[in-house]
Design an enzyme around this catalytic site. Sequence first.
Site, PDB file in Angstrom:
ATOM      1  N   ASP A  57     -31.094  73.469  85.311  1.00  0.00           N
ATOM      2  CA  ASP A  57     -31.887  74.582  85.794  1.00  0.00           C
ATOM      3  C   ASP A  57     -31.096  75.861  85.514  1.00  0.00           C
ATOM      4  OD1 ASP A  57     -33.941  75.956  87.336  1.00  0.00           O
ATOM      5  OD2 ASP A  57     -32.424  76.114  88.916  1.00  0.00           O
ATOM      6  N   ASP A 116     -31.848  79.648  87.211  1.00  0.00           N
ATOM      7  CA  ASP A 116     -31.693  80.485  88.403  1.00  0.00           C
ATOM      8  C   ASP A 116     -31.207  79.655  89.588  1.00  0.00           C
ATOM      9  OD1 ASP A 116     -32.711  82.753  87.066  1.00  0.00           O
ATOM     10  OD2 ASP A 116     -34.759  82.116  87.476  1.00  0.00           O
ATOM     11  N   ASP A 150     -30.632  73.198  91.666  1.00  0.00           N
ATOM     12  CA  ASP A 150     -30.373  73.615  93.041  1.00  0.00           C
ATOM     13  C   ASP A 150     -31.599  73.534  93.937  1.00  0.00           C
ATOM     14  OD1 ASP A 150     -31.473  76.839  93.323  1.00  0.00           O
ATOM     15  OD2 ASP A 150     -31.347  75.924  91.352  1.00  0.00           O
TER      16      ASP A 150
END
Length: 226
Positions: A13, A15, A176
């Site tokens: 990922d 961001d 995250d």
Amino acid sequence: MTNFDKIRAIAFDLDGTLVDSVPDLAAATNATLLELDLPQASEEQVRGWVGNGAKMLMRRALSFALANEVDETLLIDTMPKFMHHYGLYLEKHSCLYPNVLSTLTALKQAGYRLAVVTNKPYRFTIPLLEAFGLSDLFDHVLGGDSLAKMKPDPLPLNHLLQQWQIEPQQLLMIGDSKNDILAAKSANVTVIGLTYGYNYGEHISLSEPNEVCDNFDQIGQFLLSK
């Protein structure tokens, strides 16, 4: 402990995983709200709105500012404004999380194939990777608008499996957000959850990834200690 011996490729990922981009997203969000003469949001509020792509971010921001459900026409009209403002900010205040560049470089040198799978629009993903010197490390980059569906749908990860001609047990997802965990589980790939990013106020362990790391360089204990 999860066995990582079969892993050959890793999808990351962006961001909240590689880059802390909330400061610029917050600045662009507030510039958009200001243009519409609407109340501003705090950076912490924006941090809780990130993860499902630009349109959902702006839907949440407008809903907050209007204290009401968002009319679809207003959202459609607002998106070009947000995209314009974010293009101006993009890398002004964002920063890499600690040990990201060194760990990615070590993984690349160890022979892993690397990709970015983000819900951020592709037009912003490439410049951001280039700004932080990451673009040459990745074989594939998928934005939220690169395919017909984005995370938590498994389509982006299934696309990578097809592109690389590998089996699910050979791919690892690192992210995250619960969107990353859900996408990985749906694609039957192993997933590591990071605790420091943006996950709507929930601890990443609640989504039950295979492993949890507090810091990016801890990924190396699973993949670089062979």
